[in-house]
Scaffold this active site. Sequence first.
Site, PDB file in Angstrom:
ATOM      1  N   THR A 159      32.877 -55.611 -55.947  1.00  0.00           N
ATOM      2  CA  THR A 159      32.435 -54.586 -55.005  1.00  0.00           C
ATOM      3  C   THR A 159      31.378 -53.747 -55.690  1.00  0.00           C
ATOM      4  OG1 THR A 159      33.169 -52.871 -53.460  1.00  0.00           O
ATOM      5  CG2 THR A 159      34.241 -52.931 -55.614  1.00  0.00           C
ATOM      6  N   VAL A 213      34.541 -54.327 -66.077  1.00  0.00           N
ATOM      7  CA  VAL A 213      33.529 -53.280 -65.942  1.00  0.00           C
ATOM      8  C   VAL A 213      32.183 -53.905 -65.586  1.00  0.00           C
ATOM      9  CG1 VAL A 213      32.341 -51.370 -67.069  1.00  0.00           C
ATOM     10  CG2 VAL A 213      34.754 -51.833 -67.591  1.00  0.00           C
ATOM     11  N   LYS A 214      31.644 -53.468 -64.459  1.00  0.00           N
ATOM     12  CA  LYS A 214      30.385 -54.006 -63.948  1.00  0.00           C
ATOM     13  C   LYS A 214      29.233 -53.133 -64.455  1.00  0.00           C
ATOM     14  CE  LYS A 214      28.972 -56.001 -59.496  1.00  0.00           C
ATOM     15  NZ  LYS A 214      29.265 -55.936 -58.036  1.00  0.00           N
ATOM     16  N   VAL A 215      28.298 -53.761 -65.174  1.00  0.00           N
ATOM     17  CA  VAL A 215      27.226 -53.048 -65.862  1.00  0.00           C
ATOM     18  C   VAL A 215      25.874 -53.604 -65.412  1.00  0.00           C
ATOM     19  CG1 VAL A 215      26.261 -52.470 -68.123  1.00  0.00           C
ATOM     20  CG2 VAL A 215      28.745 -52.726 -67.856  1.00  0.00           C
ATOM     21  N   ALA A 270      34.559 -53.411 -61.243  1.00  0.00           N
ATOM     22  CA  ALA A 270      34.380 -51.997 -60.910  1.00  0.00           C
ATOM     23  C   ALA A 270      33.109 -51.510 -61.596  1.00  0.00           C
ATOM     24  CB  ALA A 270      35.591 -51.180 -61.356  1.00  0.00           C
TER      25      ALA A 270
END
Length: 218
Positions: free
Chosen positions: A27, A86-88, A60
């Site tokens: 998302t 963790v989306k970076v 996220a």
Amino acid sequence: MKFFIDTANLEQIKEAEELGILDGVTTNPSLMAKEGITGADNIINHYKQICEIVNGDVSAEVISTDFEGMIEEGEALADLHPNIVVKVPMIKEGIKAIKYFSSKGIRTNCTLVFSVGQALLAAKAGATYVSPFIGRLDDISTDGLHLIEEIRLVYDNYSYETQILAASVRHTMHIIECAKIGADVITGPLKAIEGLLKHPLTDSGLAQFLADYNKGNK
């Protein structure tokens, strides 16, 4: 190939989970806003709800674009639930953050990838997933699927463990083609995934079977 659903809609996530083939969720702030979810606390609570539904990875996304901010946000997100990835973003500070997270055992998804060079840097930094946005490339008359092929070749050349997560999947044929060329994961809308179920010969064959069965029971 893993199947992720790209949404913040809890009902769609539940429906995909009930189908029995869901491996995770991706998302982003835009998808959250689409569901009317705004504000840091509400977004955090929503991630927790998603993790309660899905027994798989949940990406996220950090909002900061500086190294220190990404680290602070990413560590807080990773502490929410073991399923959180963790989306970076694919920027210079993002690569630094991915390297840091990798050294700390925090899994990452490098997002907004549009070139082989970007995917190579993400893998070198230790990203768990790299997300090439194939639909957005198609939108500007560039072959998004060809990018998946190129990344697959480079990763196989050097045995990188980073998984290719084909993002911005728009339709069912995107999924089929990604499977053919070796994407590790696809993430897309529920409609595109459910499209794999459909074939007119299945429908007509089942109708015939049922009609023949009913003849024998009259």
